[in-house]
Design an enzyme around this catalytic site. Structure first.
Site, short mmCIF file in Angstrom:
data_model
loop_
_atom_site.label_atom_id
_atom_site.label_comp_id
_atom_site.label_asym_id
_atom_site.label_seq_id
_atom_site.Cartn_x
_atom_site.Cartn_y
_atom_site.Cartn_z
N GLU A 90 0.83 -1.22 0.00
CA GLU A 90 0.00 0.00 0.00
C GLU A 90 0.86 1.26 0.00
O GLU A 90 1.75 1.43 0.83
CB GLU A 90 -0.93 0.01 1.22
CG GLU A 90 -1.88 1.20 1.22
CD GLU A 90 -3.00 1.05 2.22
OE1 GLU A 90 -3.62 2.06 2.56
OE2 GLU A 90 -3.26 -0.08 2.67
N LYS A 267 -7.53 0.28 11.34
CA LYS A 267 -6.96 -0.32 10.14
C LYS A 267 -5.70 0.45 9.74
O LYS A 267 -4.69 -0.15 9.33
CB LYS A 267 -7.98 -0.28 9.00
CG LYS A 267 -7.52 -1.01 7.72
CD LYS A 267 -6.84 -0.08 6.73
CE LYS A 267 -6.45 -0.82 5.46
NZ LYS A 267 -5.70 0.03 4.50
N ASP A 283 3.26 -13.65 12.41
CA ASP A 283 1.90 -14.02 12.01
C ASP A 283 1.01 -12.78 11.98
O ASP A 283 0.51 -12.34 13.02
CB ASP A 283 1.36 -15.06 12.99
CG ASP A 283 0.03 -15.65 12.53
OD1 ASP A 283 -0.65 -15.04 11.68
OD2 ASP A 283 -0.34 -16.73 13.04
N HIS A 381 -1.58 10.31 -0.21
CA HIS A 381 -1.77 8.94 -0.66
C HIS A 381 -1.86 8.87 -2.18
O HIS A 381 -1.23 8.03 -2.82
CB HIS A 381 -3.03 8.36 -0.03
CG HIS A 381 -3.34 6.96 -0.48
ND1 HIS A 381 -2.64 5.87 -0.04
CD2 HIS A 381 -4.27 6.49 -1.36
CE1 HIS A 381 -3.12 4.77 -0.62
NE2 HIS A 381 -4.10 5.13 -1.41
#
Length: 428
Positions: A90, A267, A283, A381
């Protein structure tokens, strides 16, 4: 056929597929899906993971999915400068951490951890006297400790092993359950294999002591005995003044009060955290599950971070979440890239790794909230995302930067616009 039309006489039942080599499996998959030769050749390139190692890490390997690794700079954690490898696809994630850390480099991030304790759960059902059964199990604490420590003498020799015992009676849709918690210090391992082995070994004893039937015996990813915390202060004068500070506080208040906002807020935190977890071979799914469960521990889902104003009027931020990461076992020990990333980080213990990861999560969150409170999240972004769009439109080499810059200047970052810009560029 490559237009999505099913090929005739295809079957997913391939005898002995797991016994074949990665290349043999890939050839079978290519035949099944009618893959073009160039696609097959690309899939056959395992990058920096040896095919024989990939074949042992998971089942039925045919290829790898290479994720870019960036390095976050400017990070100072507990007075020590660190470079942080981050594996993510991302745009703007690595840049966000770099920018946040640059703005508080002089003071950096202060961190702490609660320890390396993991929880294994043993579920017992069909018990006529569950509360008495709870007591019977608690009375066996010494015996349980001996059994658990006997499962992993190496862990005990390293200073880990059984630490405590909890037994809970849960009222459920299927009736009362007696759930035994084994609290285990897993030291520098994430610890899933160790605690799962202990849970499975103790299960028949729990069944006998409780008079019930044991079903599940497995770790909990809500590792709330293995918390990592980070704290930082950004000076108001250096982040744009009181209006920016108050905008960040308002964004936090929104996330604290509203689960719809908190989901996106957290998030963003996990954008940074999961990138370091993945780069070090840990993990990601366990960390994400634990973090989101911890965010809902009060009975409602809320922010993993907190923002306040100091007595001097500066912005104080903190984060606390479960981070069950390790330096030994699984991909952390076997994957050569994970080992290289751990070397870059220079972490001597799993606790130190967790501290740095928590600081990265806080830095990521600060950058996101600052962007939301000022220019909006899309400006930074999309400036990076525009390069991806340019490549999707077919731009190569220097064309990528030129097309991306044009898209940002026009304020429209879309593939169709990029295709037209590229077409005009090539004509000129």
């Amino acid at each position: 056929m490559t237009d999505g039309t099913p090929l005739p006489n295809r079957s997913s039942r391939i005898a002995g597929f797991h016994k074949k080599s990665p290349r043999e499996r890939l050839d079978l998959v290519a035949s099944f899906a009618d893959l073009a030769p160039d696609v097959v050749e690309r899939l056959s390139d395992f990058g920096n993971l040896p095919p024989d190692l990939g074949d042992r890490l998971i089942e039925n390997v045919v290829s790898t999915m290479n994720i870019p690794i960036g390095v976050a700079t400017n990070m100072k954690v507990d007075g020590e400068d660190v470079l942080v490898p981050m594996a993510t696809e991302e745009s703007s994630v690595v840049a966000a951490v770099c920018n946040a850390a640059r703005q508080n480099y002089d003071t950096g991030f202060a961190t702490s951890v609660s320890g390396n304790l993991m929880i294994a759960q043993v579920q017992a059902v069909g018990i006529s006297d569950p509360h008495a059964a709870r007591i019977r199990i608690l009375e066996r604490r010494s015996e349980i400790q001996a059994i658990c420590d006997g499962c992993d003498p190496v862990l005990v020799r390293l200073g880990g092993g059984f630490r405590d015992l909890e037994v809970r009676v849960l009222d459920t849709l299927g009736g009362p359950m007696v759930v035994t918690h084994l609290i285990v210090d897993t030291r520098d391992a994430m610890g899933a294999n160790a605690v799962n082995t202990m849970a499975e070994t103790i299960a028949p004893h729990v069944a006998r002591w409780s008079g019930g039937r044991v079903y599940l015996r497995i770790l909990s990813n809500l590792a709330d005995r293995r918390l990592a915390r980070a704290h930082a202060v950004w000076r108001t004068a250096e982040i744009g003044g009181p209006e920016v500070r108050d905008g960040i506080l308002s964004a936090y208040h929104f996330a604290e009060a509203d689960p719809y906002r908190a989901a996106t807020h957290n998030k963003g935190i996990m954008n940074g955290i999961s990138a370091v977890v993945l780069a070090t071979g840990n993990d990601t799914r366990a960390i994400e599950a634990g973090a989101h469960a911890y965010a809902a521990r009060s009975g409602r889902y809320t922010s993993l971070t907190r923002y306040e104003t100091t007595a001097e009027g500066d912005l104080s931020a903190s984060i606390e979440l479960p981070l069950a990461v390790g330096l030994v076992g699984g991909a952390t020990k076997l994957h050569p890239t994970a080992q290289a990333c751990l070397k870059i980080l220079g972490v001597p213990t799993a606790e130190r790794l967790a501290r740095i990861i928590a600081a990265v999560g806080l830095a990521q969150n600060f950058s996101a909230l600052k962007a939301l409170a000022t220019t909006g999240i899309q400006k930074g972004h999309m400036a990076l995302h525009a390069q991806n769009i340019a490549m999707m439109a077919g731009a190569v080499g220097d064309e990528i930067e030129t097309v991306a810059r044009t898209l940002v200047e026009r304020g429209t970052v879309r593939v169709d616009v990029a295709e037209k810009v590229l077409q005009d560029l090539r004509k000129s």
